[in-house]
Design a protein around this motif. Structure first.
Motif, PDB file in Angstrom:
ATOM      1  N   LYS A  24     -40.847  -9.300  36.898  1.00 44.04           N
ATOM      2  CA  LYS A  24     -41.777  -9.740  37.941  1.00 44.04           C
ATOM      3  C   LYS A  24     -42.090  -8.541  38.833  1.00 44.04           C
ATOM      4  O   LYS A  24     -41.195  -7.799  39.208  1.00 44.04           O
ATOM      5  N   ASN A  56     -44.803  -7.567  42.181  1.00 46.52           N
ATOM      6  CA  ASN A  56     -45.837  -7.987  43.144  1.00 46.52           C
ATOM      7  C   ASN A  56     -46.267  -9.438  42.926  1.00 46.52           C
ATOM      8  O   ASN A  56     -47.461  -9.749  42.861  1.00 46.52           O
ATOM      9  N   ASN A  57     -45.290 -10.315  42.772  1.00 50.77           N
ATOM     10  CA  ASN A  57     -45.529 -11.756  42.543  1.00 50.77           C
ATOM     11  C   ASN A  57     -46.286 -12.056  41.259  1.00 50.77           C
ATOM     12  O   ASN A  57     -46.836 -13.141  41.093  1.00 50.77           O
TER      13      ASN A  57
END
Length: 190
Positions: free
Chosen positions: A45, A47-48
């Motif tokens: 994952k 940056n979201n």
């Protein structure tokens, strides 16, 4: 999002044998092998944003146990276990879209290497003694080795050879359970 029509396949094979050699000696041996291709797996994952990849996963598990009863109160048991698993990812990753589907991403294994080679060894040797009704002492020696790296291209034998070059952990423990009969104590006090 796109439908990528991966041709996911999975094969599993297992074999086990148990032998009761006598009233005192039992032996069990188990072997398992699993292969998955085009399995969709979480990669990382950033940056979201959640990235997935297609991977081929192989695993082998070996188990052996031996139990010897000296008498009704004393026994010794030996357990060996080795588990190896390797996950090799295809080069390109997918991105999880807000609709829950996957779409091709610009990221690949040069941005993040998710390939995994995992190998684990356990050896347990235990002595059990029931020294009073309901009361038991267990002396246990355990050693284990663990290795995890990105060398997913190597085979089981090379991975196992590398595993046994790693430092081994050793543990010794003594566990004693003693059964107290409170009804008997009450009778003695009255």
């Amino acid at each position: 999002g796109e439908d990528f029509n991966e041709k996911k396949t999975e094969t599993e094979f297992g074999l086990g044998i148990g032998v009761r050699a006598s009233n005192k000696l039992n032996f069990e041996l188990e072997f398992g092998n699993s292969n998955k291709s085009d399995d969709v797996g979480y990669v990382y994952k950033e940056n979201n944003e959640v990235y997935f990849g297609l991977r081929d996963v192989k695993s082998i598990e070996n188990n052996m146990s031996l139990n010897y009863n000296f008498d009704s109160y004393k026994s010794i048991n030996l357990k060996l276990r080795q588990f190896w698993s390797s996950a090799e990812y295809n080069n390109n990753f997918f991105l999880l879209s807000s609709s829950g589907k996957r779409e091709k991403s610009s990221k690949n294994t040069s941005d993040y290497d998710p390939n995994t080679n995992f190998n684990l060894w356990n050896f347990d040797l235990g002595f059990n003694w029931e020294f009073a009704p309901g009361s038991k002492a267990t002396l246990l020696y355990r050693n284990n080795i663990f290795n995890e790296d990105n060398m997913s291209g190597i085979n089981y034998y090379t991975s196992s050879k590398n595993l046994f070059e790693m430092p081994m952990n050793h543990q010794i423990s003594l566990r004693v359970n003693y059964f107290l009969d409170f009804n008997l104590l009450k009778k003695k006090q009255s």
